[in-house]
Design a protein around this motif. Structure first.
Motif, short mmCIF file in Angstrom:
data_model
loop_
_atom_site.label_atom_id
_atom_site.label_comp_id
_atom_site.label_asym_id
_atom_site.label_seq_id
_atom_site.Cartn_x
_atom_site.Cartn_y
_atom_site.Cartn_z
N VAL A 1 1.00 -1.46 -0.17
CA VAL A 1 -0.40 -0.38 0.18
C VAL A 1 0.68 1.36 -0.21
CG1 VAL A 1 -1.88 1.39 1.84
CG2 VAL A 1 -1.93 -1.36 0.76
N GLU B 1 0.87 4.38 -2.30
CA GLU B 1 0.49 5.23 -2.61
C GLU B 1 2.00 6.04 -2.87
OE1 GLU B 1 -1.90 5.11 1.35
OE2 GLU B 1 0.70 4.71 1.72
N GLY C 1 -3.19 -1.18 -7.78
CA GLY C 1 -2.87 -2.35 -6.91
C GLY C 1 -5.16 -1.42 -6.76
N ARG C 2 -5.08 -0.67 -7.17
CA ARG C 2 -6.68 0.29 -6.85
C ARG C 2 -7.34 -0.17 -8.15
NH1 ARG C 2 -5.46 3.40 -2.08
NH2 ARG C 2 -3.97 4.05 -2.28
N ARG D 1 -0.69 -5.48 -7.84
CA ARG D 1 -0.28 -4.45 -6.94
C ARG D 1 0.98 -4.65 -7.96
NH1 ARG D 1 -0.97 -8.07 -1.58
NH2 ARG D 1 -2.80 -7.06 -1.21
#
Length: 143
Positions: free
Chosen positions: A115, A119, A130-131, A137
């Motif tokens: 994560v 970011e 990943g979104r 990912r």
């Protein structure tokens, strides 16, 4: 000498900042990505290492349409993790547009580290896989 000129022991290349024109040229020609995406890929690697202690390795950059089709066929035939494919390859890919890359790490990141890596990529102006509705990912692109 930077790690760009040495083997990482994986089928990829460490994301270390190039220190010479020949290293830049080697990185750009090896992965075939647009220059701005290449710079952001290198910055992602640098920040991930500096902030998280995670050594990212680029494993995929430009894919011509034939390679993209071959990956999709492998997925459809049931070859997934053994073929190194995290999600079903798209019909039209940012990889084919020279604006995408996939990474792995020398030591698998924890979910929380993934994560943070995502970011960091987003802060650098990259879109993080990943979104996606089916998370991917390792994927980043400049769309």
């Amino acid at each position: 000498m930077s790690l760009l000129s040495r083997s990482s022991g994986m089928s990829g290349q460490f994301l270390d900042w190039p220190t010479s024109v020949s290293e830049w040229s080697g990185f750009l020609s090896r992965w075939g990505m647009e220059t701005d995406v290449s710079v952001r890929a290198l910055a992602l690697g640098w920040y991930a290492h500096q902030l998280l202690g995670v050594r990212l390795v680029i494993i995929s950059g430009f894919r011509d349409p034939a390679r993209q089709t071959a990956l999709r066929r492998q997925w459809d035939a049931g070859c997934r993790s053994a073929c190194g494919i995290a999600v079903r390859p798209a019909e039209r890919s940012a990889h084919s547009d020279r604006i995408a890359f996939d990474v792995t790490a020398t030591v698998p990141p924890t979910p929380a580290q993934w994560v943070r890596i995502g970011e960091i990529g987003e802060a650098l102006g990259l879109r993080w896989g990943g979104r996606f509705s089916t998370p991917d990912r390792p994927h980043f692109d400049g769309r």
